[in-house]
Design an enzyme around this catalytic site. Structure first.
Site, short mmCIF file in Angstrom:
data_model
loop_
_atom_site.label_atom_id
_atom_site.label_comp_id
_atom_site.label_asym_id
_atom_site.label_seq_id
_atom_site.Cartn_x
_atom_site.Cartn_y
_atom_site.Cartn_z
NE ARG A 147 -5.41 -63.27 27.82
CZ ARG A 147 -4.57 -62.01 27.75
NH1 ARG A 147 -3.84 -61.61 28.74
NH2 ARG A 147 -4.11 -61.78 26.39
CE1 TYR A 159 -2.82 -57.21 26.28
CE2 TYR A 159 -5.10 -57.72 26.88
CZ TYR A 159 -3.78 -57.91 26.94
OH TYR A 159 -3.12 -59.28 27.66
CG ASP A 212 -5.67 -58.88 30.90
OD1 ASP A 212 -5.62 -57.93 31.50
OD2 ASP A 212 -4.23 -59.35 30.51
CG HIS A 214 -3.80 -54.88 28.96
ND1 HIS A 214 -3.02 -54.03 28.13
CD2 HIS A 214 -3.35 -56.06 29.10
CE1 HIS A 214 -1.80 -54.83 28.12
NE2 HIS A 214 -1.82 -55.71 28.77
CD GLU A 264 0.00 -57.90 32.82
OE1 GLU A 264 -0.62 -59.06 32.76
OE2 GLU A 264 0.09 -57.21 31.98
CD GLU A 341 -0.54 -65.18 30.68
OE1 GLU A 341 0.15 -64.30 31.48
OE2 GLU A 341 -1.13 -64.44 29.73
C1 GCO Z 1 -0.86 -61.12 30.31
C2 GCO Z 1 -0.31 -59.55 29.74
C3 GCO Z 1 0.42 -59.46 28.49
C4 GCO Z 1 1.18 -58.09 28.64
C5 GCO Z 1 2.37 -58.16 28.08
C6 GCO Z 1 3.38 -57.17 28.22
O1 GCO Z 1 -2.01 -61.06 30.90
O2 GCO Z 1 -0.28 -61.79 29.65
O3 GCO Z 1 -1.29 -58.73 29.88
O4 GCO Z 1 -0.03 -59.70 27.17
O5 GCO Z 1 0.34 -57.06 28.06
O6 GCO Z 1 3.15 -59.47 28.41
O7 GCO Z 1 4.57 -57.42 28.00
MG MG Z 2 -2.52 -59.28 31.47
#
Ligand code: GCO
Ligand code: MG
Length: 404
Positions: A147, A159, A212, A214, A264, A341
């Protein structure tokens, strides 16, 4: 055979975890992961006060009935706190059941559909150069899927970006109130295609690249990003828009052939029903712990299979090795697995949760240990007390509250 006692353990071996330990009158116990990053105590209290009393005296083999009792019995159905609590109990019961039958859990879920589990890691950097360096390091370490996230010029704290060169990415920050990050969608949309052009050139065609978003884009912005990234053949684009709006994916899907991943933050079948039935995504990212446990995830995986959607579980370091093991047993048994992941863990976490699964050359491997193959080291519980920590919140550069 009866359940005799339920313990809820909250501790912080490098980060906070909530663990459920369900004891039986056979002297064997099962473990479940009840960690909900940033809301740990809401789940632990919920289990202690509202679920534990109803479990005592029940047979640990009755996983379906116990799950239905908690799901239908709550009246206020669904929701992350509720479903994580139910999920942890369900995982613990499947662990206990498999231990009592002396088989690894996947044997109760359909047996082995594969010998090893493809993983992706994070190749995060502060700049193009730093990110490319990270991605090449991960490729060298054996990862076949990576990723890619990087810092965006003009934004200080966003992020997926490491705060310092070489630091490990951990989103939860210990404090009394959440930390604030900042965001600018146009800067992001201009930056990401350039990043992938450079990364693809540096890494070659063999490595799977993922990204990602987000949950930060509107459907039309997401469609633009998917389209502009098509030449770089991503394995997936994850969480482009907020998951509440399943219908948004109709527009995105109509504009791009880049594969889409989501889920998620989902906690029931109803969060992804439209996405699955209309074949709007390619990968469903629900974690077994946050999705209500093994019992519902088996059914969700079956529905996904019917619609060509793969199960590719969320596996950040805020899901404990117990939650990861639950997903590994599930994806060992089902046919429609995509990728898992895997961020790995800090030393203290590894010490706190001794486990049989192993990462080697890009893949996770299970062995024949009965149950989940994970334990909790009770001697370390008092050594690492809970520390309140939050995921960040996010504002646009003009101060407007935004998605994190
Ligand atoms: C991912 C996620 C994480 C989350 C986190 C929230 O794809 O691994 O987006 O980074 O933000 O696990 O608790
Ligand atoms: Mg994620």
């Amino acid at each position: 055979m009866k359940i005799t006692k339920v313990q809820v353990i909250v501790h912080c071996p490098a980060r906070n975890f909530v663990t459920v330990k369900v004891h039986s009158d056979q002297g064997v116990y099962g473990l479940g992961d009840a960690t909900l990053n940033g809301r740990e105590l809401a789940v632990s209290k919920y289990i202690e006060e509202y679920l534990t009393p109803s479990l005592i005296g029940k047979s640990p083999f009755d996983t379906e009935d116990i799950w239905q009792f908690f799901y239908k019995g709550v009246y206020w159905r669904r929701g992350a706190v509720n479903m994580t609590a139910i999920g942890a109990i369900d995982i613990a019961l499947w662990d206990l059941k498999a231990k009592l039958l002396n088989v690894p859990l996947y044997q109760l879920l359909g047996g082995k559909s594969r010998n090893k589990i493809l993983t992706y890691c994070h190749g995060h950097g502060t700049s193009f150069e730093d990110t490319i360096e990270k991605v090449l390091e991960k490729k060298e370490a054996g990862y076949e899927a990576i990723r890619v996230q990087s810092g965006i010029p003009g934004l200080d704290k966003i992020y997926g970006m490491n705060t310092k060169k070489g630091a490990k990415y951990e989103p939860a920050i210990a404090a009394e109130t959440p930390f604030e990050e900042e965001w600018d969608t146009s800067k992001y949309l201009n930056h990401v295609p350039r990043l992938f052009e450079k990364v693809r050139e540096a890494v070659g065609d063999e490595v799977h690249l993922l990204h990602d978003g987000h949950h930060r884009l509107t459907p039309i912005e997401a469609a633009r990003l998917g389209k502009e990234l098509e030449p770089f053949h991503l394995f997936w684009l994850e969480d482009l828009v907020a998951g509440e709006m399943q219908e948004s994916f109709r527009l995105i899907r109509n504009h791009t052939t880049t594969p889409l991943a989501l889920g998620e933050v989902f906690n029931t079948m109803f969060d992804c029903k439209t996405l699955l039935e209309e074949e709007l995504i390619d990968h469903l990212r629900m974690a077994v712990s946050h999705g209500g446990g093994i019992t519902p995830m088996k059914k969700i995986a079956a529905l996904a299979e019917l619609h060509h959607v793969k199960i590719s579980p969320h596996g950040p370091s805020d899901i404990s090795p117990i939650g990861i093991a639950a997903a590994l047993h599930l994806v060992t048994a089902i046919n429609n697995f995509g990728v898992h992941e895997y961020m790995g863990y800090e030393e203290q976490t590894l010490e706190a949760f001794p486990h049989a699964f192993k990462w080697e050359k890009g893949y996770l491997h299970l062995d024949e240990t009965p149950g989940l193959g994970v334990d909790i080291n009770m001697d370390l519980v008092d050594k690492y007390p809970y520390k309140k920590a939050f995921l960040p919140v996010n504002r646009l550069t003009d101060g407007t509250m935004f998605h994190w």
